[in-house]
Each structure stands twice: as structure tokens, then as C-alpha cells.
Design an enzyme around this catalytic site. Structure first.
Site, PDB file in Angstrom:
ATOM      1  N   ASP A 185       0.815  -1.216   0.000  1.00 18.08           N
ATOM      2  CA  ASP A 185       0.000   0.000   0.000  1.00 18.08           C
ATOM      3  C   ASP A 185       0.852   1.271   0.000  1.00 18.08           C
ATOM      4  O   ASP A 185       0.479   2.264  -0.623  1.00 18.08           O
ATOM      5  CB  ASP A 185      -1.025   0.012   1.129  1.00 18.08           C
ATOM      6  CG  ASP A 185      -0.474  -0.259   2.517  1.00 18.08           C
ATOM      7  OD1 ASP A 185       0.756  -0.390   2.679  1.00 18.08           O
ATOM      8  OD2 ASP A 185      -1.290  -0.360   3.450  1.00 18.08           O
ATOM      9  N   HIS A 225       0.823   3.969  -2.938  1.00 16.95           N
ATOM     10  CA  HIS A 225       0.597   5.374  -2.576  1.00 16.95           C
ATOM     11  C   HIS A 225       1.597   6.270  -3.316  1.00 16.95           C
ATOM     12  O   HIS A 225       1.209   7.260  -3.946  1.00 16.95           O
ATOM     13  CB  HIS A 225       0.749   5.514  -1.052  1.00 16.95           C
ATOM     14  CG  HIS A 225       0.744   6.906  -0.532  1.00 16.95           C
ATOM     15  ND1 HIS A 225      -0.324   7.441   0.149  1.00 16.95           N
ATOM     16  CD2 HIS A 225       1.701   7.880  -0.545  1.00 16.95           C
ATOM     17  CE1 HIS A 225      -0.037   8.679   0.519  1.00 16.95           C
ATOM     18  NE2 HIS A 225       1.200   8.965   0.115  1.00 16.95           N
ATOM     19  N   GLU A 226       2.867   5.915  -3.251  1.00 16.19           N
ATOM     20  CA  GLU A 226       3.891   6.738  -3.909  1.00 16.19           C
ATOM     21  C   GLU A 226       3.734   6.720  -5.427  1.00 16.19           C
ATOM     22  O   GLU A 226       3.878   7.754  -6.085  1.00 16.19           O
ATOM     23  CB  GLU A 226       5.292   6.300  -3.493  1.00 16.19           C
ATOM     24  CG  GLU A 226       5.579   6.452  -2.009  1.00 16.19           C
ATOM     25  CD  GLU A 226       5.287   7.828  -1.437  1.00 16.19           C
ATOM     26  OE1 GLU A 226       5.315   8.841  -2.179  1.00 16.19           O
ATOM     27  OE2 GLU A 226       5.026   7.908  -0.220  1.00 16.19           O
ATOM     28  N   HIS A 246       1.178   9.138  -6.418  1.00 17.68           N
ATOM     29  CA  HIS A 246       1.684  10.514  -6.484  1.00 17.68           C
ATOM     30  C   HIS A 246       2.281  10.783  -7.869  1.00 17.68           C
ATOM     31  O   HIS A 246       2.183  11.909  -8.375  1.00 17.68           O
ATOM     32  CB  HIS A 246       2.730  10.786  -5.406  1.00 17.68           C
ATOM     33  CG  HIS A 246       2.154  11.046  -4.058  1.00 17.68           C
ATOM     34  ND1 HIS A 246       1.145  11.966  -3.822  1.00 17.68           N
ATOM     35  CD2 HIS A 246       2.461  10.520  -2.844  1.00 17.68           C
ATOM     36  CE1 HIS A 246       0.861  12.000  -2.540  1.00 17.68           C
ATOM     37  NE2 HIS A 246       1.638  11.117  -1.917  1.00 17.68           N
ATOM     38  N   GLU A 279      -2.684  13.640  -1.099  1.00 19.27           N
ATOM     39  CA  GLU A 279      -2.392  12.554  -0.152  1.00 19.27           C
ATOM     40  C   GLU A 279      -3.569  11.596  -0.026  1.00 19.27           C
ATOM     41  O   GLU A 279      -3.384  10.376   0.070  1.00 19.27           O
ATOM     42  CB  GLU A 279      -2.029  13.131   1.225  1.00 19.27           C
ATOM     43  CG  GLU A 279      -0.686  13.815   1.271  1.00 19.27           C
ATOM     44  CD  GLU A 279       0.476  12.885   0.979  1.00 19.27           C
ATOM     45  OE1 GLU A 279       0.406  11.680   1.309  1.00 19.27           O
ATOM     46  OE2 GLU A 279       1.468  13.368   0.418  1.00 19.27           O
ATOM     47  N   ASP A 309      -4.212  -2.789  -1.991  1.00 22.54           N
ATOM     48  CA  ASP A 309      -3.898  -3.684  -0.872  1.00 22.54           C
ATOM     49  C   ASP A 309      -5.142  -4.394  -0.326  1.00 22.54           C
ATOM     50  O   ASP A 309      -5.031  -5.343   0.444  1.00 22.54           O
ATOM     51  CB  ASP A 309      -3.220  -2.870   0.240  1.00 22.54           C
ATOM     52  CG  ASP A 309      -2.564  -3.740   1.289  1.00 22.54           C
ATOM     53  OD1 ASP A 309      -2.073  -4.826   0.943  1.00 22.54           O
ATOM     54  OD2 ASP A 309      -2.541  -3.322   2.455  1.00 22.54           O
ATOM     55  N   GLU A 342      -0.073  -0.904   7.340  1.00 21.42           N
ATOM     56  CA  GLU A 342      -0.115  -1.889   8.421  1.00 21.42           C
ATOM     57  C   GLU A 342       0.956  -2.967   8.316  1.00 21.42           C
ATOM     58  O   GLU A 342       1.257  -3.620   9.320  1.00 21.42           O
ATOM     59  CB  GLU A 342      -1.510  -2.550   8.494  1.00 21.42           C
ATOM     60  CG  GLU A 342      -1.812  -3.543   7.392  1.00 21.42           C
ATOM     61  CD  GLU A 342      -2.223  -2.945   6.061  1.00 21.42           C
ATOM     62  OE1 GLU A 342      -2.531  -3.732   5.153  1.00 21.42           O
ATOM     63  OE2 GLU A 342      -2.234  -1.713   5.909  1.00 21.42           O
ATOM     64  N   HIS A 378      -1.182  15.615   5.800  1.00 20.92           N
ATOM     65  CA  HIS A 378      -1.309  14.227   6.258  1.00 20.92           C
ATOM     66  C   HIS A 378      -2.356  14.076   7.363  1.00 20.92           C
ATOM     67  O   HIS A 378      -2.622  12.971   7.807  1.00 20.92           O
ATOM     68  CB  HIS A 378       0.046  13.690   6.728  1.00 20.92           C
ATOM     69  CG  HIS A 378       1.017  13.533   5.616  1.00 20.92           C
ATOM     70  ND1 HIS A 378       1.973  14.492   5.337  1.00 20.92           N
ATOM     71  CD2 HIS A 378       1.174  12.560   4.694  1.00 20.92           C
ATOM     72  CE1 HIS A 378       2.682  14.094   4.293  1.00 20.92           C
ATOM     73  NE2 HIS A 378       2.220  12.941   3.874  1.00 20.92           N
TER      74      HIS A 378
END
Length: 164
Positions: free
Chosen positions: A63, A67-68, A71, A91, A102, A109, A149
């Protein structure tokens, strides 16, 4: 993870790489000091100027990498400014895609520090995050580029509510 993320974007969304043009996806792992402060790890980042991800080894989980990568997608498409509400939306979209790929509602996690954010219950985040715009937890200061964030939890909670 890069193959799974690429396949998700291609097979589910019809997007060929982060830029939609099939560019090579690069993720550099174990780069302890790319910002010159010896304080990067533990972390992960999309570097807009070089179009690549820098990821500390313990954060190379599905995950976070997704996420990156996301971006990279928003950098190529939306052109968000990385501060205040624009940065929080960037974000949030990155977290939404991370947890979708995920297949759960917790972000981060699988790395040693445990859950970084819970999209289903932002009050569990550290610090506790707002789940609506007029929440007392909404952040209006200058730290964290205007709370990107923290305030990102508002659209991620909406995403959770819309999809469940």
C-alpha cells in the site's frame, strides 16, 4: 509490488504507467539520505523531478508503494500543489489507491511501525484526524505543509463511506 501496481492500473483503469505513456517505473530502496539530512528513514516519497520513488526498506510494502506510485499519477495529471487542501487531496487520493490495491482500509499496516492511517476511522490515526470539514480536529496551521497528512482523512473517510 511494482508489477502488481502496474497491472492494477493497466488492467483496472487502462493506465499505462504513472504518466499514461508506458514510462519505466523506478523505485530506489535503501536510500538513507537523499535529502541531505540523514533523517529520511523511515519514509517513502515520489520525487517529481526525477519521476521515481525513494523508499526505505521497511516501508517497501504494497500500500505504501502504491501510494507513492499514485503521487506519480497525480503529478502527471492533476498538478496538485503540495500544501493545504490541494496537498491533502493529493495525499488522500494516494491513500485511496494504496488501500484499494492492498484490499483493506488500513494504510501501512505491513511495515514495522504498524498502521499509519485507518481510512474507516480517522480518529484512530496519530494524531487523530478529522472525518469531516468542520471537525475540531481539522488542522489550520503551517506544520506538515498545512496539515496535508491530517486533513487528508476527510476525503478518505468519504471514500470509505461511499464504497462500503
Amino acid at each position: 509490488h511494482l508489477g502488481a501496481i502496474y497491472n492494477f492500473y493497466m488492467n483496472t483503469l487502462g493506465r499505462d504507467s504513472f504518466d499514461g505513456s508506458g514510462s519505466i517505473i523506478r523505485a530506489l530502496v535503501n536510500i538513507p539520505d537523499f535529502i541531505g539530512t540523514n533523517e529520511f528513514c523511515p519514509n517513502a516519497a515520489w520525487i517529481k523531478s526525477t519521476k521515481e520513488m525513494y523508499i526505505c526498506p521497511q516501508w517497501a510494502v504494497l500500500d505504501i508503494v502504491a501510494h507513492e506510485f499514485t503521487h506519480g499519477v497525480t503529478s502527471a495529471t492533476a498538478g496538485f500543489i503540495n500544501m493545504n487542501q490541494s496537498g491533502a487531496l493529493d495525499e488522500a487520493i494516494a491513500d485511496m489507491m494504496g488501500v484499494t490495491i492492498d484490499d483493506d482500509w488500513q494504510f501501512g499496516e505491513d511495515q514495522p511501525e504498524g498502521v499509519l492511517r485507518d481510512l474507516s476511522n480517522p480518529a484512530l490515526n496519530q494524531p487523530p484526524s478529522p472525518d469531516r470539514l468542520f471537525s475540531s480536529r481539522y488542522y489550520c496551521g503551517e506544520q506538515d505543509s498545512g496539515g496535508i497528512h491530517i486533513n487528508m482523512a476527510i476525503p478518505t473517510k468519504a471514500f470509505y463511506l461511499m464504497t462500503t
